[in-house]
Design an enzyme around this catalytic site. Structure first.
Site, PDB file in Angstrom:
ATOM      1  CG  ASP A 166      22.416  16.450  -2.963  1.00 53.84           C
ATOM      2  OD1 ASP A 166      22.241  16.932  -1.886  1.00 53.84           O
ATOM      3  OD2 ASP A 166      22.006  14.969  -2.113  1.00 53.84           O
ATOM      4  NE  ARG A 229       7.814  10.761   2.425  1.00 51.52           N
ATOM      5  CZ  ARG A 229       8.650   9.085   3.182  1.00 51.52           C
ATOM      6  NH1 ARG A 229       8.315   8.332   1.752  1.00 51.52           N
ATOM      7  NH2 ARG A 229       8.591   8.873   4.427  1.00 51.52           N
ATOM      8  CD  GLU A 258      -7.608  15.282  -8.111  1.00 53.99           C
ATOM      9  OE1 GLU A 258      -7.331  15.561  -9.199  1.00 53.99           O
ATOM     10  OE2 GLU A 258      -8.388  15.819  -7.718  1.00 53.99           O
ATOM     11  CG  HIS A 270       4.548   3.976   0.847  1.00 56.89           C
ATOM     12  ND1 HIS A 270       4.146   4.082   1.804  1.00 56.89           N
ATOM     13  CD2 HIS A 270       5.117   3.887   0.299  1.00 56.89           C
ATOM     14  CE1 HIS A 270       4.356   4.858   2.562  1.00 56.89           C
ATOM     15  NE2 HIS A 270       5.975   4.876   1.270  1.00 56.89           N
ATOM     16  CG  LEU A 271       4.757  -2.021  -3.549  1.00 56.87           C
ATOM     17  CD1 LEU A 271       4.578  -2.862  -4.287  1.00 56.87           C
ATOM     18  CD2 LEU A 271       3.826  -2.698  -1.956  1.00 56.87           C
ATOM     19  CB  ALA A 273      10.334   0.680   2.586  1.00 58.57           C
TER      20      ALA A 273
END
Length: 388
Positions: A166, A229, A258, A270-271, A273
């Site tokens: 980072d 993402r 794809e 997309h779980l 949150a």
């Protein structure tokens, strides 16, 4: 009362916060603010009345940031509010990709209707053997963020070696991280890790950060986890690495055409949150940030304008909030001061810049403070001005 447009279903605790300072509706035509989750705003005509947008979540790809900035509309997000929910799903992802749990479950379901299922289970379970994560190396790209730090500390507690990359890690984040977490360069994270998890925002610098080159540097059979993402990973390159055996598994929270049906790809819908707690935390945080901005001019967690704390104690009759082009800062601030002086006002001015955008919060007392916003809006470089 302010008017707030809700573009998605907002958790009840968040609505309770909105009720404290606004009238909210999903049909409001002239809102002072918008609160949303995943609604795509890019083709939406922004109302002239709009002063702020709050995303109940971390990502803001569904919001036209540049357009909002040009209009002086402050855009907020809620970093960290869903961090624990995502962390828990990442830990689940480690288990799913190390133990072949999902393959075994699917196979066991196919035994329905057959005779002596227990015997078949004992005979067939060898095909789903795996490995323990204790002692393995987890590489974290974005270890200094709210999610990255939680994942790192949880992995250490599970007995993993953790290395993280980072370039923007703060002293605060370093203080929160377990001392056992090693900070490393990106190349080392890919080369030394058994598991690599992504926790960075999507932008031009991070697009396809996982690609043919970085995958080539990975250990044989390494696992890629993407709960950040979808665009961070080049789909064609990850498929090729999976097909050739270089990568063992790819688990992603962002399915697309794809990736569906590809061997050794686990697609989660997309779980990240999608917990009751995370949705409530995000909604409350977004609503509070709108309230503080609309009522006090305070800015916290804006993606396009600088942070502006409330100065205490300051006595004032009114507050003037000015969003401006950062390149014109000196002229704008000089113009604001000149207008206030000519009106005989006493004032205290705080200002800050973030990227191309600047913001001033002015505490005004006495004099003729009528039509202040209108006068300030005429100054070159001013994007928006309002009096509260």
């Amino acid at each position: 009362m302010y008017k707030v447009l809700t573009l998605n279903k907002i958790a009840k605790p968040g609505l309770a916060e909105l009720e404290r300072f606004s009238e909210y509706s999903d049909k409001e035509a002239s809102p002072d603010a918008i609160i949303l989750r995943s609604y795509a705003m890019h083709d939406m005509e922004l109302p002239e009345s709009l002063a702020a947008v709050a995303r109940a979540g971390a990502g803001v790809n569904n919001i036209p940031i540049d357009k909002c900035t040009e209009r002086g509309i402050v855009v907020f997000n809620t970093p960290g509010a869903n961090a624990n929910a995502v962390k828990e799903l990442v830990i689940a992802g480690l288990m799913l990709t190390s133990r072949k749990i999902w393959q075994g479950i699917n196979w066991a379901q196919g035994l329905k209707g057959q005779d002596d299922v227990p015997a078949l289970v004992e005979k067939g379970k060898a095909a789903f053997g795996g490995n323990e994560i204790t002692g393995k190396t987890l590489g974290i790209v974005g270890v200094g963020g709210a999610i990255g730090t939680l994942v790192a500390n949880a992995a250490v507690a599970l007995g993993m070696k953790v290395i993280g990359y980072d370039p923007y890690i703060s002293d605060k984040a370093r203080g929160v991280l377990s001392p056992e977490v090693q900070i490393a360069e990106l190349d080392a994270v890919f080369a030394e890790s058994n598991f690599i998890t992504l926790h960075v925002p999507y932008n031009s610098g991070t697009k396809h950060i996982v690609n043919a080159e970085t995958l080539k540097a990975c250990k044989q059979g390494a696992v890629i986890l993407n709960f950040a993402r979808g665009e961070l990973v080049n789909d064609a390159d990850i498929k090729a690495a999976l097909s050739g055996g270089k990568i063992g598994f790819y688990i992603t929270d962002f399915p697309n055409g794809e990736l569906l049906g590809v061997d050794n790809v686990i697609t989660v819908p997309h779980l990240g949150a999608s917990t009751e707690e995370a949705e409530e935390n995000c909604a409350v945080m977004a609503a509070v940030q709108l309230k503080d901005y609309l009522e006090k001019g305070v800015i916290v967690n804006s993606v396009n304008f600088p942070t502006m704390a409330e100065r205490e104690p300051v006595k004032s009759d009114k507050r003037l909030c000015v969003a401006y082009n950062a390149e014109a800062e000196q002229d704008v601030l000089a113009g604001v001061k000149d207008i206030l002086a000519k009106k005989g006002c006493e004032f205290t001015l705080d200002s800050a810049v973030k990227g191309k955008a600047g913001y001033a919060l002015v505490y005004v007392s006495g004099g003729d403070s009528s039509a202040l916003d209108g006068a300030v809006k005429q100054l070159p470089g001013v994007l928006s001005a309002r009096v509260i």
